[in-house]
Scaffold this motif. Structure first.
Motif, PDB file in Angstrom:
ATOM      1  N   VAL A  75       2.255   4.603  -3.088  1.00 29.08           N
ATOM      2  CA  VAL A  75       2.560   3.026  -3.750  1.00 29.08           C
ATOM      3  C   VAL A  75       3.650   3.328  -4.944  1.00 29.08           C
ATOM      4  O   VAL A  75       3.670   4.530  -5.430  1.00 29.08           O
ATOM      5  N   TRP A  76       4.433   2.389  -4.991  1.00 32.89           N
ATOM      6  CA  TRP A  76       5.546   2.469  -6.166  1.00 32.89           C
ATOM      7  C   TRP A  76       4.958   2.677  -7.427  1.00 32.89           C
ATOM      8  O   TRP A  76       4.075   1.742  -7.731  1.00 32.89           O
ATOM      9  N   GLY A  89       0.676  -1.297  -0.166  1.00 32.73           N
ATOM     10  CA  GLY A  89       0.039  -0.073   0.216  1.00 32.73           C
ATOM     11  C   GLY A  89       0.916   1.398   0.208  1.00 32.73           C
ATOM     12  O   GLY A  89       1.705   1.384  -0.829  1.00 32.73           O
ATOM     13  N   ASP A  90       0.712   2.239   1.109  1.00 29.70           N
ATOM     14  CA  ASP A  90       1.546   3.211   1.028  1.00 29.70           C
ATOM     15  C   ASP A  90       2.800   3.142   1.773  1.00 29.70           C
ATOM     16  O   ASP A  90       3.652   4.078   1.795  1.00 29.70           O
ATOM     17  N   GLN A  91       2.882   1.925   2.362  1.00 29.56           N
ATOM     18  CA  GLN A  91       4.149   1.798   3.210  1.00 29.56           C
ATOM     19  C   GLN A  91       5.243   1.255   2.704  1.00 29.56           C
ATOM     20  O   GLN A  91       4.717   0.220   1.853  1.00 29.56           O
ATOM     21  N   THR A  92       6.392   1.740   2.594  1.00 28.16           N
ATOM     22  CA  THR A  92       7.647   1.089   2.327  1.00 28.16           C
ATOM     23  C   THR A  92       8.475   0.554   3.657  1.00 28.16           C
ATOM     24  O   THR A  92       8.640   1.425   4.747  1.00 28.16           O
ATOM     25  N   THR A  93       8.687  -0.630   3.402  1.00 27.99           N
ATOM     26  CA  THR A  93       9.671  -1.317   4.566  1.00 27.99           C
ATOM     27  C   THR A  93      10.783  -1.921   4.134  1.00 27.99           C
ATOM     28  O   THR A  93      10.985  -2.297   3.035  1.00 27.99           O
ATOM     29  N   ILE A  94      12.282  -1.209   5.038  1.00 24.36           N
ATOM     30  CA  ILE A  94      13.464  -1.647   4.448  1.00 24.36           C
ATOM     31  C   ILE A  94      13.914  -2.402   5.627  1.00 24.36           C
ATOM     32  O   ILE A  94      13.947  -1.858   6.733  1.00 24.36           O
ATOM     33  N   THR A  95      14.441  -3.592   5.271  1.00 23.41           N
ATOM     34  CA  THR A  95      15.222  -4.312   6.366  1.00 23.41           C
ATOM     35  C   THR A  95      16.690  -4.751   5.872  1.00 23.41           C
ATOM     36  O   THR A  95      16.908  -5.128   4.716  1.00 23.41           O
ATOM     37  N   THR A  96      17.526  -4.229   6.558  1.00 23.08           N
ATOM     38  CA  THR A  96      18.960  -4.670   6.452  1.00 23.08           C
ATOM     39  C   THR A  96      19.496  -6.073   7.205  1.00 23.08           C
ATOM     40  O   THR A  96      18.970  -6.043   8.413  1.00 23.08           O
ATOM     41  N   LEU A  97      20.236  -6.703   6.724  1.00 23.23           N
ATOM     42  CA  LEU A  97      20.446  -7.919   7.540  1.00 23.23           C
ATOM     43  C   LEU A  97      21.819  -8.260   7.153  1.00 23.23           C
ATOM     44  O   LEU A  97      22.537  -8.244   6.165  1.00 23.23           O
ATOM     45  N   MET A  98      22.565  -8.039   8.193  1.00 25.29           N
ATOM     46  CA  MET A  98      24.126  -8.503   7.908  1.00 25.29           C
ATOM     47  C   MET A  98      24.351  -9.897   8.975  1.00 25.29           C
ATOM     48  O   MET A  98      24.232  -9.901  10.040  1.00 25.29           O
TER      49      MET A  98
END
Length: 189
Positions: free
Chosen positions: A45-46, A19-28
């Motif tokens: 929305v993208w 929807g309108d939400q962008t979630t960014i997850t970094t994983l090391m």
């Protein structure tokens, strides 16, 4: 629709738009350790897949929406809004559509309470829990859970101690007026 970008071996960034939400997850994920950070923001929305660019010390991700572009800077596990767009000399990174979701961080079980069946010793220090005692050199500290501290008697006002009849503030016998409310203490009735 999630996307994956590998910044370095063991360092991945997942981008997702719901929807309108962008979630960014970094994983090391390095041998013996794993660090993960997630940030969610309202971007809209993208309208196109995200792009990524290598920057000094991190990467900038461009998110395209009907409201315009949003740039997000990732450095290690730190995620923030980028103050500038990637430079013309920035190297573009590969961002791929993925069905893989970022792994959930492991949950830790709560620690069980510490019990000491026998005194613990370290050098010249010794400690036991029931009753609580600690000895270090010639010093000793004891605390009995059943013992109550000795009750001290309430302070008794001295004969010279007086109080203002107007506000109750402590005043000295030689005071003519209360220092708190200004009441005349020597007024004859």
């Amino acid at each position: 629709m999630a996307y994956l970008c590998e910044l370095a071996p063991g360092h991945r960034v997942y981008l997702d738009n719901q929807g309108d939400q962008t979630t960014i997850t970094t994983l090391m994920a390095l041998p013996g350790q794993q660090q993960q950070a997630t940030s969610t923001s309202t971007t809209g929305v993208w309208t196109a897949p995200p792009t990524a660019y290598q920057q000094a010390g991190g990467a900038i991700f461009k998110i395209f929406t009907a409201q315009g572009e949003t740039c997000i800077y990732v450095q290690g596990n730190s995620i923030s809004t980028a103050t500038s767009a990637p430079s013309a000399t920035s190297q573009q990174l590969s961002v791929q559509l993925t069905t893989e979701a970022p792994p959930s961080p492991p949950t830790m079980e709560p620690m069980s309470p510490m019990t000491m069946d026998k005194p613990m010793a370290m050098g010249n220090m010794q400690m036991s829990m029931n009753p609580m005692e600690m000895r270090m050199g010639n010093m000793e500290l004891k605390m009995d859970s059943m013992a109550q501290p000795p009750a001290s008697p309430p302070p008794q006002p001295s004969a010279a101690q007086q109080f203002c009849t107007q506000c109750g503030t402590k005043v000295a016998p030689e005071d003519r007026f209360c220092g708190h409310c200004g009441h005349n203490l020597k007024k004859q009735n």
